[in-house]
Scaffold this motif. Structure first.
Motif, mmCIF file in Angstrom:
data_model
loop_
_atom_site.group_PDB
_atom_site.id
_atom_site.type_symbol
_atom_site.label_atom_id
_atom_site.label_comp_id
_atom_site.label_asym_id
_atom_site.label_seq_id
_atom_site.Cartn_x
_atom_site.Cartn_y
_atom_site.Cartn_z
ATOM 1 N N TRP A 178 16.154 14.962 28.317
ATOM 2 C CA TRP A 178 15.532 13.508 28.981
ATOM 3 C C TRP A 178 13.935 12.987 29.144
ATOM 4 O O TRP A 178 13.791 14.811 29.131
ATOM 5 N N TYR A 179 13.905 12.359 28.869
ATOM 6 C CA TYR A 179 12.159 11.955 28.319
ATOM 7 C C TYR A 179 12.255 10.974 29.229
ATOM 8 O O TYR A 179 13.434 9.857 29.932
ATOM 9 N N LYS A 180 10.974 10.923 30.461
ATOM 10 C CA LYS A 180 10.326 10.075 31.048
ATOM 11 C C LYS A 180 9.274 9.134 30.240
ATOM 12 O O LYS A 180 8.312 9.968 29.996
ATOM 13 N N GLN A 181 9.013 7.904 30.178
ATOM 14 C CA GLN A 181 8.150 7.067 29.824
ATOM 15 C C GLN A 181 7.694 6.020 31.001
ATOM 16 O O GLN A 181 8.016 5.049 31.385
ATOM 17 N N ALA A 211 10.592 3.649 36.387
ATOM 18 C CA ALA A 211 10.326 4.037 35.115
ATOM 19 C C ALA A 211 11.070 3.381 34.800
ATOM 20 O O ALA A 211 12.089 3.597 34.715
ATOM 21 N N VAL A 212 11.198 4.281 32.280
ATOM 22 C CA VAL A 212 12.547 4.019 31.535
ATOM 23 C C VAL A 212 12.549 5.547 31.655
ATOM 24 O O VAL A 212 11.832 6.724 30.746
ATOM 25 N N TYR A 213 13.739 5.696 31.676
ATOM 26 C CA TYR A 213 14.349 7.296 31.266
ATOM 27 C C TYR A 213 15.091 7.069 30.007
ATOM 28 O O TYR A 213 15.762 6.100 29.997
ATOM 29 N N PHE A 214 14.320 7.908 29.261
ATOM 30 C CA PHE A 214 15.821 7.834 28.095
ATOM 31 C C PHE A 214 15.999 9.015 27.876
ATOM 32 O O PHE A 214 15.427 10.526 27.672
ATOM 33 N N CYS A 215 17.255 9.145 27.297
ATOM 34 C CA CYS A 215 18.293 9.800 26.836
ATOM 35 C C CYS A 215 17.870 10.096 25.122
ATOM 36 O O CYS A 215 17.673 9.313 24.654
ATOM 37 N N ALA A 216 18.425 11.465 25.279
ATOM 38 C CA ALA A 216 17.999 11.941 23.228
ATOM 39 C C ALA A 216 18.681 13.687 22.889
ATOM 40 O O ALA A 216 18.575 13.825 24.003
ATOM 41 N N ASN A 257 13.641 18.804 13.966
ATOM 42 C CA ASN A 257 14.102 19.048 14.978
ATOM 43 C C ASN A 257 14.170 17.262 15.013
ATOM 44 O O ASN A 257 12.775 16.550 15.884
ATOM 45 N N THR A 258 14.703 15.896 14.112
ATOM 46 C CA THR A 258 14.799 14.901 14.533
ATOM 47 C C THR A 258 15.087 14.398 15.595
ATOM 48 O O THR A 258 16.522 14.949 15.964
ATOM 49 N N ILE A 259 14.417 13.634 17.393
ATOM 50 C CA ILE A 259 15.007 13.464 18.050
ATOM 51 C C ILE A 259 15.544 12.607 17.184
ATOM 52 O O ILE A 259 15.088 11.561 16.795
ATOM 53 N N TYR A 260 16.826 11.790 18.159
ATOM 54 C CA TYR A 260 17.323 10.956 18.128
ATOM 55 C C TYR A 260 17.599 10.046 20.056
ATOM 56 O O TYR A 260 18.281 10.543 20.578
ATOM 57 N N PHE A 261 16.703 8.854 20.039
ATOM 58 C CA PHE A 261 17.196 8.115 21.317
ATOM 59 C C PHE A 261 17.840 7.299 22.281
ATOM 60 O O PHE A 261 18.547 6.016 20.632
ATOM 61 N N GLY A 262 18.158 7.188 23.072
ATOM 62 C CA GLY A 262 18.927 6.173 23.273
ATOM 63 C C GLY A 262 18.314 4.841 23.580
ATOM 64 O O GLY A 262 16.923 5.022 23.157
ATOM 65 N N GLU A 263 18.611 4.236 23.839
ATOM 66 C CA GLU A 263 18.001 2.620 24.215
ATOM 67 C C GLU A 263 16.991 2.595 25.534
ATOM 68 O O GLU A 263 16.446 1.758 25.554
ATOM 69 N N GLY A 264 17.671 3.615 26.464
ATOM 70 C CA GLY A 264 17.295 3.736 27.261
ATOM 71 C C GLY A 264 17.253 2.961 29.137
ATOM 72 O O GLY A 264 18.160 2.114 28.569
ATOM 73 N N SER A 265 17.130 3.653 30.311
ATOM 74 C CA SER A 265 17.557 3.375 31.005
ATOM 75 C C SER A 265 16.556 2.716 32.040
ATOM 76 O O SER A 265 15.482 3.367 32.486
ATOM 77 N N TRP A 266 15.529 1.115 32.588
ATOM 78 C CA TRP A 266 14.905 0.871 33.232
ATOM 79 C C TRP A 266 15.363 1.116 34.041
ATOM 80 O O TRP A 266 15.998 0.446 35.519
ATOM 81 N N LEU A 267 14.425 1.962 35.068
ATOM 82 C CA LEU A 267 14.524 2.258 36.750
ATOM 83 C C LEU A 267 13.235 1.288 37.344
ATOM 84 O O LEU A 267 12.191 2.017 37.024
ATOM 85 N N THR A 268 13.683 0.377 38.657
ATOM 86 C CA THR A 268 12.655 -0.410 39.561
ATOM 87 C C THR A 268 13.021 0.190 41.012
ATOM 88 O O THR A 268 14.158 0.414 41.318
ATOM 89 N N VAL A 269 12.336 1.316 41.662
ATOM 90 C CA VAL A 269 12.670 1.581 43.054
ATOM 91 C C VAL A 269 11.708 0.900 43.694
ATOM 92 O O VAL A 269 10.137 0.212 43.263
ATOM 93 N N VAL A 270 11.656 0.016 44.930
ATOM 94 C CA VAL A 270 11.505 -0.306 45.633
ATOM 95 C C VAL A 270 11.615 -0.677 47.311
ATOM 96 O O VAL A 270 12.082 0.788 47.382
#
Lengths: 112, 114
Positions: B34-37, B87-92, B101-114
């Protein structure tokens, strides 16, 4: 500490020109370097990689150069096209490890 | 066929809520991440799992709890969401090999906390 950084946060080039995106890294233990391209709304995608025992590697329209003496990495894109517009990340890792560290990213704009 | 798929793609939620993001990869890889952008596009690794075992935990608050039921899945659960979690959270995923080690990423999950 470990860090991978970029000299230019944004780069604007004319369509058809060559683009050069630069990156500096600081971890001498890194022996594997990768460039990723991230288009708007998508995840990063692998472009090209290079191992530390090489100083140049070519792909289709892209070339990666590695200068271990000054810990510098660059990505060259030949004949830049509108489809090359994206954010480009350099990343470093060690070949046996699970941790890949990404640089801050450079946004490439291609002007028609 | 999507190699790394994550759901939901967009998530808007209130502070204090608990939410989960699911991830699956069909590449047969042993390692998932899991990566956070953040808003400045900076990509930071949060967790890495290899064959369902936690390998890397990058000083992520314990409100974030990854779970890997099998090596093809790595879900992320977040408790007591805060504004700064937006943030946008990317699974890979990747398959470690001697050459790199080539990493393959998903399309991302855009999380907005209000």
């Amino acid at each position: 500490g470990e860090s991978v950084g970029l000299h230019l946060p944004t780069l604007s080039v004319q369509e058809g020109d060559n683009s050069i995106i630069n990156c500096a890294y600081s971890n001498s233990a890194s022996d594997y370097f990768i460039w990723y391209k991230q288009e708007s709304g998508k995840g990063p995608q692998f472009i090209i990689d290079i191992r530390s025992n090489m100083d140049k590697r070519q792909g289709q329209r892209v070339t990666v150069l590695l200068n271990k003496t000054v810990k510098h990495l660059s990505l060259q894109i030949a004949a830049t096209q509108p489809g090359d517009s994206a954010v480009y990340f350099c990343a470093e890792a060690d070949t046996g490890g699970f941790k890949t560290i990404f640089g801050a990213g450079t946004r490439l704009f291609v002007k028609a | 066929d999507t190699a790394v798929s994550q759901t939901p793609k967009y998530l808007v939620t209130q502070m204090g809520n608990d939410k989960s993001i699911k991830c699956e990869q069909n590449l047969g890889h042993d390692t998932m991440y899991w990566y956070k952008q953040d808003s400045k596009k900076f990509l930071k690794i949060m967790f890495s799992y290899n064959n369902k075992e936690l390998i890397i935990n990058e000083t992520v608050p314990n409100r974030f709890s990854p779970k890997s039921p099998d090596k093809a899945h790595l879900n992320l659960h977040i408790n007591s969401l805060e504004l700064g979690d937006s943030a946008v959270y990317f699974c890979a995923s990747s398959q470690l090999r001697g050459a790199g080690n080539t990493i393959y990423f998903g399309e991302g999950s855009w999380l907005t906390v209000v």
